[in-house]
Design a protein around this motif. Structure first.
Motif, mmCIF file in Angstrom:
data_model
loop_
_atom_site.group_PDB
_atom_site.id
_atom_site.type_symbol
_atom_site.label_atom_id
_atom_site.label_comp_id
_atom_site.label_asym_id
_atom_site.label_seq_id
_atom_site.Cartn_x
_atom_site.Cartn_y
_atom_site.Cartn_z
ATOM 1 N N ALA A 84 -20.815 -11.803 17.251
ATOM 2 C CA ALA A 84 -19.986 -10.633 16.989
ATOM 3 C C ALA A 84 -19.185 -10.843 15.708
ATOM 4 C CB ALA A 84 -19.041 -10.384 18.155
ATOM 5 N N VAL A 85 -18.853 -9.744 15.055
ATOM 6 C CA VAL A 85 -18.021 -9.775 13.851
ATOM 7 C C VAL A 85 -16.822 -8.866 14.100
ATOM 8 C CG1 VAL A 85 -17.977 -9.564 11.345
ATOM 9 C CG2 VAL A 85 -20.157 -9.977 12.519
ATOM 10 N N ILE A 86 -15.607 -9.374 13.881
ATOM 11 C CA ILE A 86 -14.425 -8.587 14.205
ATOM 12 C C ILE A 86 -13.403 -8.635 13.066
ATOM 13 C CG2 ILE A 86 -14.733 -8.896 16.686
ATOM 14 C CD1 ILE A 86 -12.456 -10.942 16.632
ATOM 15 N N ALA A 87 -12.602 -7.574 12.995
ATOM 16 C CA ALA A 87 -11.497 -7.489 12.040
ATOM 17 C C ALA A 87 -10.283 -6.962 12.795
ATOM 18 C CB ALA A 87 -11.858 -6.573 10.877
ATOM 19 N N PRO A 88 -9.468 -7.861 13.351
ATOM 20 C CA PRO A 88 -8.339 -7.418 14.179
ATOM 21 C C PRO A 88 -7.248 -6.700 13.412
ATOM 22 C CG PRO A 88 -8.931 -9.716 14.649
ATOM 23 C CD PRO A 88 -9.631 -9.319 13.386
ATOM 24 N N HIS A 89 -7.188 -6.893 12.085
ATOM 25 C CA HIS A 89 -6.100 -6.325 11.281
ATOM 26 C C HIS A 89 -6.664 -5.570 10.086
ATOM 27 C CE1 HIS A 89 -4.234 -10.198 12.995
ATOM 28 N NE2 HIS A 89 -3.923 -9.190 13.788
ATOM 29 N N GLY A 90 -7.594 -4.653 10.376
ATOM 30 C CA GLY A 90 -8.263 -3.928 9.316
ATOM 31 C C GLY A 90 -7.464 -2.751 8.790
ATOM 32 N N GLY A 91 -8.128 -1.924 8.021
ATOM 33 C CA GLY A 91 -7.451 -0.794 7.404
ATOM 34 C C GLY A 91 -6.412 -1.266 6.418
ATOM 35 N N LEU A 100 -15.524 -5.876 4.954
ATOM 36 C CA LEU A 100 -16.263 -7.127 5.131
ATOM 37 C C LEU A 100 -16.875 -7.217 6.523
ATOM 38 C CD1 LEU A 100 -13.850 -9.619 3.341
ATOM 39 C CD2 LEU A 100 -16.198 -9.097 2.647
ATOM 40 N N CYS A 101 -16.138 -6.767 7.529
ATOM 41 C CA CYS A 101 -16.643 -6.776 8.899
ATOM 42 C C CYS A 101 -17.918 -5.941 9.003
ATOM 43 C CB CYS A 101 -15.563 -6.243 9.846
ATOM 44 S SG CYS A 101 -16.062 -6.146 11.583
ATOM 45 N N MET A 102 -17.890 -4.741 8.451
ATOM 46 C CA MET A 102 -19.067 -3.876 8.495
ATOM 47 C C MET A 102 -20.245 -4.506 7.777
ATOM 48 S SD MET A 102 -17.502 -0.056 7.828
ATOM 49 C CE MET A 102 -15.733 -0.153 7.564
ATOM 50 N N GLY A 106 -24.027 -6.070 9.198
ATOM 51 C CA GLY A 106 -25.314 -5.499 8.817
ATOM 52 C C GLY A 106 -25.278 -4.042 8.402
ATOM 53 N N TYR A 107 -24.116 -3.586 7.929
ATOM 54 C CA TYR A 107 -23.970 -2.191 7.523
ATOM 55 C C TYR A 107 -23.388 -2.086 6.116
ATOM 56 C CZ TYR A 107 -24.405 -1.301 12.548
ATOM 57 O OH TYR A 107 -24.845 -1.272 13.848
ATOM 58 N N THR A 108 -23.736 -0.998 5.427
ATOM 59 C CA THR A 108 -22.990 -0.620 4.243
ATOM 60 C C THR A 108 -21.673 -0.029 4.734
ATOM 61 O OG1 THR A 108 -25.006 -0.117 3.009
ATOM 62 C CG2 THR A 108 -22.971 0.862 2.206
ATOM 63 N N PRO A 109 -20.528 -0.429 4.185
ATOM 64 C CA PRO A 109 -19.247 0.083 4.698
ATOM 65 C C PRO A 109 -19.253 1.604 4.824
ATOM 66 C CG PRO A 109 -18.843 -1.678 3.149
ATOM 67 C CD PRO A 109 -20.319 -1.414 3.107
ATOM 68 N N PHE A 110 -18.875 2.076 6.022
ATOM 69 C CA PHE A 110 -18.936 3.510 6.292
ATOM 70 C C PHE A 110 -17.607 3.997 6.854
ATOM 71 C CE2 PHE A 110 -20.516 1.070 9.873
ATOM 72 C CZ PHE A 110 -19.858 1.611 10.965
ATOM 73 N N GLU A 111 -17.387 5.294 6.728
ATOM 74 C CA GLU A 111 -16.144 5.921 7.162
ATOM 75 C C GLU A 111 -16.202 6.196 8.662
ATOM 76 O OE1 GLU A 111 -13.272 9.653 5.752
ATOM 77 O OE2 GLU A 111 -15.313 9.425 4.967
ATOM 78 N N ALA A 112 -15.028 6.289 9.285
ATOM 79 C CA ALA A 112 -14.965 6.692 10.687
ATOM 80 C C ALA A 112 -15.562 8.082 10.848
ATOM 81 C CB ALA A 112 -13.522 6.664 11.173
ATOM 82 N N ASP A 113 -16.026 8.384 12.070
ATOM 83 C CA ASP A 113 -16.640 9.674 12.399
ATOM 84 C C ASP A 113 -17.976 9.880 11.691
ATOM 85 O OD1 ASP A 113 -14.528 10.430 14.121
ATOM 86 O OD2 ASP A 113 -13.349 11.122 12.413
ATOM 87 N N THR A 114 -18.640 8.785 11.330
ATOM 88 C CA THR A 114 -19.994 8.870 10.798
ATOM 89 C C THR A 114 -20.906 8.036 11.679
ATOM 90 O OG1 THR A 114 -19.655 6.980 9.316
ATOM 91 C CG2 THR A 114 -19.175 9.156 8.435
ATOM 92 N N ASP A 115 -22.203 8.292 11.599
ATOM 93 C CA ASP A 115 -23.172 7.570 12.419
ATOM 94 C C ASP A 115 -23.486 6.228 11.770
ATOM 95 O OD1 ASP A 115 -25.193 6.647 14.006
ATOM 96 O OD2 ASP A 115 -26.570 8.318 13.624
ATOM 97 N N PRO A 116 -23.126 5.110 12.416
ATOM 98 C CA PRO A 116 -23.402 3.801 11.809
ATOM 99 C C PRO A 116 -24.880 3.573 11.514
ATOM 100 C CG PRO A 116 -21.906 3.592 13.673
ATOM 101 C CD PRO A 116 -22.427 5.001 13.702
ATOM 102 N N ALA A 117 -25.763 4.205 12.298
ATOM 103 C CA ALA A 117 -27.200 3.986 12.090
ATOM 104 C C ALA A 117 -27.613 4.349 10.672
ATOM 105 C CB ALA A 117 -28.003 4.804 13.099
ATOM 106 N N TYR A 162 -21.194 -16.224 20.065
ATOM 107 C CA TYR A 162 -20.366 -16.651 18.941
ATOM 108 C C TYR A 162 -19.648 -15.439 18.346
ATOM 109 C CZ TYR A 162 -24.298 -19.930 19.328
ATOM 110 O OH TYR A 162 -25.281 -20.757 19.797
ATOM 111 N N ALA A 163 -18.658 -15.707 17.518
ATOM 112 C CA ALA A 163 -17.952 -14.625 16.829
ATOM 113 C C ALA A 163 -17.360 -15.144 15.530
ATOM 114 C CB ALA A 163 -16.852 -14.046 17.715
ATOM 115 N N VAL A 164 -17.229 -14.235 14.570
ATOM 116 C CA VAL A 164 -16.559 -14.506 13.303
ATOM 117 C C VAL A 164 -15.493 -13.436 13.122
ATOM 118 C CG1 VAL A 164 -16.790 -14.603 10.794
ATOM 119 C CG2 VAL A 164 -18.592 -15.550 12.245
#
Length: 300
Positions: A84-91, A100-102, A106-117, A162-164
């Protein structure tokens, strides 16, 4: 609290054998806030009216469906993809960690309310992730990682081996990464990968210097507390990456806001001439370290 995200978090938590949002909220064992934190836990933040979901903060996550994993090949042994990849203090709290978390997941950084796929990077595995992002009142919404009780975060971490975790610390004078956490092998793989991808000091060009060190175990930044959310995995360990402000700023062509960071990640500019080197090097190094770790390799 009855938002779609809260319901999804409760379902995920229930599936992982964790308390639901309502169970957590109604509990009486909230951790007192530290001197530096306004809120003693995510639950406390979510249930206060001073900061509101969708206006002051948002949390985003992906929890993968259970899948059967079989290896019956005599000649090869495939990786067990479970990180897992997490960012507890993002934004706006520790800027750049959401993006960086996104990317590492495995994603190009995307905005909220969009489809991650639609943001999935071809050829890269899409990993479980969890992010808490401050949209306003940023500093006030910092909840230290040992006090994180978000049900979705717990489901993401306890559902993986595992997690980062990605964090930022306030230092504008030096580009630096401090590697902590309880998973010693994962930390060794990360250190080796950062060197391979050119995040070293001294570098041939001093402007590319990046200091990468193991966290001092005597400090709170070490990330080895079992209660730290990154260590709440099936193996009881993870790796925590603390990234200086100077290095995070250097990864983006424009660091001034979330929308600008999403579109200029790794894009050189007059303000950040080596954005591609720092962004690609960091993201590539963590992705490779994770893959090697999942294959059982150890960079001794």
């Amino acid at each position: 609290m009855n938002s779609r995200r809260a319901v999804l978090a409760s379902v995920a938590a229930l599936a992982a054998g964790l308390p639901t949002v309502n169970a957590v909220v109604s509990g009486s064992g909230a951790t007192p806030a530290s001197a530096a934190d306004q809120y003693g836990s995510n639950t406390e933040l979510y249930t206060r009216t001073a900061d509101r979901e969708g206006i002051d903060w948002v949390r985003r996550f992906r929890i993968g469906a259970p899948a059967q994993v079989t290896d019956n090949d005599r000649a090869t042994s495939g990786p067990l993809g479970s990180t897992a990849v997490i960012a507890p203090h993002g934004g706006g709290i520790e800027a750049g960690t959401s993006e960086l978390c996104m990317a590492i997941a495995g994603y190009t950084p995307f905005e909220a309310d969009t489809d991650p796929a639609g943001a999935a990077v071809p050829g890269e595995p899409q990993r479980d992730y969890w992010m808490f992002e401050a949209l306003a009142n940023s500093a006030a919404q910092h909840v230290t990682s040992t006090h994180c009780d978000d049900p979705a975060a717990l489901a993401v971490c306890t559902g993986n081996l595992y997690a980062v975790s990605l964090h930022g610390f306030d230092d504008t004078s030096v580009k630096k990464v401090i590697v902590g956490g309880r998973d010693a092998r994962l930390k060794r793989n990360l250190l080796a990968a950062f060197t391979k991808y050119g995040l070293t000091s001294p570098a041939a060009d001093p402007d590319r210097n990046v200091t990468v060190v193991l966290a001092d175990p005597s400090t709170s930044i070490d990330g080895d507390d079992p209660a730290n959310i990154v260590n709440r995995t099936r193996t009881g360990g993870g790796a925590q990456l603390e990234i200086s402000t100077a290095l995070r700023k250097a990864m983006f062509g424009d660091f001034s806001g979330a929308a600008k960071r999403r579109t200029t990640a790794g894009v050189p500019s007059a303000a950040s001439a080596y954005a591609d080197h720092f962004w690609t090097g960091f993201v590539g190094a963590v992705r490779e370290a994770v893959k090697n770790h999942e294959r059982g390799l150890d960079a001794l």
